[in-house]
Design an enzyme around this catalytic site. Structure first.
Site, short mmCIF file in Angstrom:
data_model
loop_
_atom_site.label_atom_id
_atom_site.label_comp_id
_atom_site.label_asym_id
_atom_site.label_seq_id
_atom_site.Cartn_x
_atom_site.Cartn_y
_atom_site.Cartn_z
N GLU A 142 -10.61 -4.07 3.78
CA GLU A 142 -9.75 -3.09 4.42
C GLU A 142 -10.30 -2.64 5.77
OE1 GLU A 142 -7.21 -1.14 0.81
OE2 GLU A 142 -8.75 0.09 1.75
N HIS A 175 -1.17 1.21 0.31
CA HIS A 175 -1.60 1.57 -1.05
C HIS A 175 -0.40 1.87 -1.97
CE1 HIS A 175 -5.47 2.01 0.98
NE2 HIS A 175 -6.02 1.89 -0.21
#
Length: 240
Positions: A142, A175
């Site tokens: 990420e 997410h």
């Protein structure tokens, strides 16, 4: 955007989308081999596929970024001791940012629990190896994608605030919990700040890894004793 950046992003997207298909294919193979397909087996397959796919995606991403890492600009980087201090300080900055975001969400009536975090913790309880992804591999991927690539590319054209805002919102929506966009964006802003302050992607990577590890350990050992506000602050920001 550099072509190697696109290769990394495509690798990440393929990895994220591969789960359902891969689990189904492995399950069919197991059935054809005479293995009884139970829900427990499917969960097992899914857990190990997560670990396998994330590790493979990281290996490919590092391969695509190899030239980038060799030609990095050392002139604007902070010294190693200062970078270490920012790395440790970044853990507390990220936690503080989550606390403020959690209070804001609570003030507008957003439910404090995170289904994403709860599902991750449940999976780790059953298969501890998944913690390798949530605490190490996921955060590294990420930070490479959302800070090094997306934020870094935007920052060449825009100011810090806009670059961090856009990349952090993307990080939040990635997410799949849009109701908690403030929490994930707060983390994204913090990690972007650490990156631009030190010019070392390893600094936000370290803070992200350490924060996720701390959250998992605290949640697994003390979850019953945490109140709703603390749960809202303890989000895992490195695994989908």
């Amino acid at each position: 955007m550099k072509k190697e950046y696109w290769f990394v992003i495509i690798t990440y997207v393929i990895m994220q989308l591969s789960g359902g298909l891969a689990v189904d294919m492995i399950a069919l193979f197991a059935v054809s081999a005479g293995v009884e397909l139970t829900n427990e087996l499917k969960v097992l397959i899914g857990a190990y596929w997560i670990v396998f796919s994330f590790i493979v995606a990281l290996i490919f991403s590092l391969f695509f970024m190899r030239n980038e890492m060799r030609t990095k600009d050392l002139r604007n980087q902070t010294t190693i001791p200062i970078s270490i201090l920012w790395g440790f300080g970044g853990i507390f900055l990220a936690m503080f940012a989550q606390s403020i975001a959690g209070l804001l969400e609570k003030s507008i009536g957003i439910e404090q629990n995170s289904q994403n975090t709860e599902q991750i913790l449940k999976l780790i309880t059953q298969f501890p190896i998944v913690m390798l992804v949530t605490s190490i591999v996921g955060p590294i991927l990420e930070e490479i994608i959302f800070r090094k690539i997306i934020f870094g590319t935007l920052y060449k054209r825009l100011n810090f605030f806009l670059s961090a805002l856009i990349s952090s919102v993307i990080f939040g929506f990635a997410h799949f919990e849009p109701e908690h966009i403030l929490l994930y964006s707060a983390m994204g802003f913090t990690f972007a700040y650490l990156y631009i302050k030190t010019n070392r992607i390893l600094v936000p990577i370290f803070a992200h890894v350490a924060m996720n590890t701390l959250v998992v350990i605290v949640q697994l050992n003390f979850e019953k004793h945490l109140d709703s506000l603390e749960k809202a602050q303890a989000f895992i920001g490195g695994f989908l």
